[in-house]
Design a protein around this motif. Structure first.
Motif, mmCIF file in Angstrom:
data_model
loop_
_atom_site.group_PDB
_atom_site.id
_atom_site.type_symbol
_atom_site.label_atom_id
_atom_site.label_comp_id
_atom_site.label_asym_id
_atom_site.label_seq_id
_atom_site.Cartn_x
_atom_site.Cartn_y
_atom_site.Cartn_z
ATOM 1 N N THR A 169 0.841 -1.192 0.381
ATOM 2 C CA THR A 169 -0.044 -0.116 0.233
ATOM 3 C C THR A 169 0.489 1.360 0.307
ATOM 4 O O THR A 169 2.295 1.122 0.442
ATOM 5 N N TYR A 170 0.509 2.270 -0.790
ATOM 6 C CA TYR A 170 1.179 3.643 -0.925
ATOM 7 C C TYR A 170 0.289 4.522 -0.264
ATOM 8 O O TYR A 170 -1.016 4.275 -0.371
ATOM 9 N N LEU A 171 0.947 5.649 0.114
ATOM 10 C CA LEU A 171 0.128 6.417 0.692
ATOM 11 C C LEU A 171 0.975 8.074 -0.499
ATOM 12 O O LEU A 171 1.276 7.974 -0.370
ATOM 13 N N ILE A 172 -0.299 8.554 -1.055
ATOM 14 C CA ILE A 172 -0.334 9.737 -1.671
ATOM 15 C C ILE A 172 -0.579 10.974 -1.882
ATOM 16 O O ILE A 172 -2.221 10.559 -1.205
ATOM 17 N N ASP A 173 -0.174 11.589 -1.071
ATOM 18 C CA ASP A 173 -0.553 13.027 -1.000
ATOM 19 C C ASP A 173 -1.811 14.275 -1.304
ATOM 20 O O ASP A 173 -1.329 13.501 -2.921
ATOM 21 N N GLU A 174 -2.295 14.500 -1.296
ATOM 22 C CA GLU A 174 -3.232 16.033 -2.147
ATOM 23 C C GLU A 174 -2.174 16.687 -3.106
ATOM 24 O O GLU A 174 -3.295 16.816 -4.423
ATOM 25 N N ASN A 175 -1.274 16.502 -3.375
ATOM 26 C CA ASN A 175 -0.383 17.474 -4.047
ATOM 27 C C ASN A 175 0.134 15.994 -5.388
ATOM 28 O O ASN A 175 0.944 16.219 -6.341
ATOM 29 N N GLY A 176 0.001 14.986 -5.359
ATOM 30 C CA GLY A 176 0.341 13.947 -6.079
ATOM 31 C C GLY A 176 1.707 13.369 -5.326
ATOM 32 O O GLY A 176 2.351 12.507 -6.744
ATOM 33 N N LYS A 177 1.908 13.207 -5.011
ATOM 34 C CA LYS A 177 3.676 12.755 -3.791
ATOM 35 C C LYS A 177 3.033 12.072 -3.029
ATOM 36 O O LYS A 177 2.443 11.498 -2.250
ATOM 37 N N LEU A 178 3.868 10.890 -2.667
ATOM 38 C CA LEU A 178 4.357 9.413 -2.394
ATOM 39 C C LEU A 178 4.732 10.034 -1.245
ATOM 40 O O LEU A 178 5.665 9.818 -1.554
ATOM 41 N N VAL A 179 4.242 9.511 -0.915
ATOM 42 C CA VAL A 179 4.739 9.881 1.004
ATOM 43 C C VAL A 179 4.866 8.812 2.082
ATOM 44 O O VAL A 179 5.792 9.393 2.844
ATOM 45 N N LYS A 180 4.457 7.053 1.728
ATOM 46 C CA LYS A 180 4.473 7.007 2.722
ATOM 47 C C LYS A 180 4.401 5.382 2.180
ATOM 48 O O LYS A 180 3.693 5.545 0.856
ATOM 49 N N TRP A 181 4.872 4.200 2.114
ATOM 50 C CA TRP A 181 4.497 2.502 2.010
ATOM 51 C C TRP A 181 4.700 1.373 2.835
ATOM 52 O O TRP A 181 5.427 1.840 3.437
ATOM 53 N N THR A 182 3.805 0.857 2.162
ATOM 54 C CA THR A 182 4.419 -0.957 3.365
ATOM 55 C C THR A 182 3.956 -1.792 2.785
ATOM 56 O O THR A 182 2.666 -1.452 1.548
ATOM 57 N N THR A 183 4.443 -2.811 2.890
ATOM 58 C CA THR A 183 3.734 -3.899 2.990
ATOM 59 C C THR A 183 3.551 -4.813 3.657
ATOM 60 O O THR A 183 4.117 -4.931 4.402
ATOM 61 N N GLY A 184 2.311 -5.808 3.605
ATOM 62 C CA GLY A 184 2.179 -6.541 4.383
ATOM 63 C C GLY A 184 0.880 -6.068 4.744
ATOM 64 O O GLY A 184 0.403 -5.265 4.383
ATOM 65 N N ALA A 185 -0.075 -6.968 5.195
ATOM 66 C CA ALA A 185 -1.456 -7.025 5.654
ATOM 67 C C ALA A 185 -1.386 -6.274 6.253
ATOM 68 O O ALA A 185 -1.308 -6.132 7.490
ATOM 69 N N MET A 186 -2.731 -4.696 6.120
ATOM 70 C CA MET A 186 -2.853 -3.804 7.582
ATOM 71 C C MET A 186 -4.166 -4.613 8.140
ATOM 72 O O MET A 186 -5.355 -4.284 7.885
ATOM 73 N N GLU A 187 -4.440 -3.779 9.849
ATOM 74 C CA GLU A 187 -5.512 -4.148 10.563
ATOM 75 C C GLU A 187 -6.034 -2.481 10.481
ATOM 76 O O GLU A 187 -5.578 -1.556 10.562
ATOM 77 N N ILE A 188 -6.656 -2.187 10.639
ATOM 78 C CA ILE A 188 -8.113 -0.696 10.181
ATOM 79 C C ILE A 188 -7.094 0.128 11.151
ATOM 80 O O ILE A 188 -6.862 1.439 10.799
ATOM 81 N N TYR A 189 -6.712 -0.163 12.192
ATOM 82 C CA TYR A 189 -5.946 1.071 13.314
ATOM 83 C C TYR A 189 -4.872 0.758 13.021
ATOM 84 O O TYR A 189 -4.406 2.810 12.889
ATOM 85 N N MET A 190 -4.046 0.767 11.782
ATOM 86 C CA MET A 190 -2.441 0.595 10.934
ATOM 87 C C MET A 190 -3.050 1.247 9.726
ATOM 88 O O MET A 190 -2.793 2.741 9.571
ATOM 89 N N MET A 191 -4.626 1.600 9.331
ATOM 90 C CA MET A 191 -4.820 2.307 7.680
ATOM 91 C C MET A 191 -5.113 3.693 8.498
ATOM 92 O O MET A 191 -5.012 4.484 7.505
ATOM 93 N N ARG A 192 -5.491 3.794 9.473
ATOM 94 C CA ARG A 192 -5.994 4.968 10.317
ATOM 95 C C ARG A 192 -4.751 5.323 10.695
ATOM 96 O O ARG A 192 -4.797 7.474 9.717
ATOM 97 N N ASP A 193 -3.965 4.939 11.305
ATOM 98 C CA ASP A 193 -2.212 5.429 10.978
ATOM 99 C C ASP A 193 -1.451 6.181 10.214
ATOM 100 O O ASP A 193 -0.868 6.867 9.912
ATOM 101 N N PHE A 194 -1.885 4.980 9.098
ATOM 102 C CA PHE A 194 -0.909 5.504 7.685
ATOM 103 C C PHE A 194 -1.283 6.859 6.907
ATOM 104 O O PHE A 194 -0.478 6.673 6.670
ATOM 105 N N ILE A 195 -2.791 7.300 7.261
ATOM 106 C CA ILE A 195 -3.603 8.561 6.350
ATOM 107 C C ILE A 195 -2.657 9.521 6.796
ATOM 108 O O ILE A 195 -2.974 10.588 6.724
ATOM 109 N N LYS A 196 -2.231 9.378 8.083
ATOM 110 C CA LYS A 196 -1.910 10.346 8.594
ATOM 111 C C LYS A 196 -0.964 11.472 8.727
ATOM 112 O O LYS A 196 0.215 10.944 8.297
#
Length: 196
Positions: A169-196
């Protein structure tokens, strides 16, 4: 017994490839940052002015991120979807496959996460790699998936994003920049933290 040995060998190779891919990506990021730091040290030797300080700060900020690679894929309805269509929104870009156990474990949390973020400025794009459209359609229907699923049957987008293990999973910000990535299954609490 032979099938188990073959599957075990394939799994070990896949894990090794994922770990190696993460190491290469991390090393390239460290090298990029060390070049920025070395350029910064060079410029500090020169006389500092307010304009130079401002310019250095901009370089530091822009080199901390990677620009995401735009792509065009079709969704399950045959509609063309471009990553750049979502500029101005955060994009939770997930690569997965129907045969992937960790992907299957992650999907119920992604469904809940979609419910949580549906009114926010965040979009989930789940890029299926390698499966046929009919297989993906059956899987989506069976699992009541409520987020956008895109088809990357030839794995061209996965290659552009250097996906070496799934789910990734990659997080791309509002300006189209790739700011984070992770490999492996995430649980919902991890997804919440991931988009912060």
């Amino acid at each position: 017994m032979k099938k188990k040995n073959i599957l075990t060998a394939i799994l070990v190779i896949a894990i090794f490839a994922a770990v190696y891919g993460m190491k290469v990506y991390t090393d390239s990021y460290k090298n990029k940052n060390s070049i920025v730091q070395s350029n910064k040290s060079e410029s500090e030797k020169n006389q500092s002015t307010p304009d130079k300080d401002k310019e250095e700060k901009q370089v530091q900020e822009t080199t901390d991120y990677y620009k995401s690679t735009d792509f065009t894929l079709k969704d399950l309805q045959g509609k063309t979807v471009k990553l750049s269509d979502f500029k101005g929104k955060k994009v939770f870009l997930n690569f997965w496959a129907t045969w992937c156990g960790p992907c299957k474990r992650e999907i119920p949390d992604m469904i809940k996460f979609q419910e949580e973020i549906k009114d926010d400025n965040i979009v989930i794009l789940a890029v299926n790699i390698g499966d046929s459209k009919s297989k993906v359609e059956d899987f989506v229907k069976k699992n009541n998936i409520n987020f956008t699923v895109l088809l990357d049957e030839k794995q061209q987008v996965a290659i552009k994003y250097n996906v070496s293990g799934i789910p990734t999973t990659y997080l791309i910000d509002e300006n189209g920049k790739l700011v984070k990535w992770t490999t492996g299954a995430m649980e919902i609490y991890m997804m919440r933290d991931f988009i912060k």
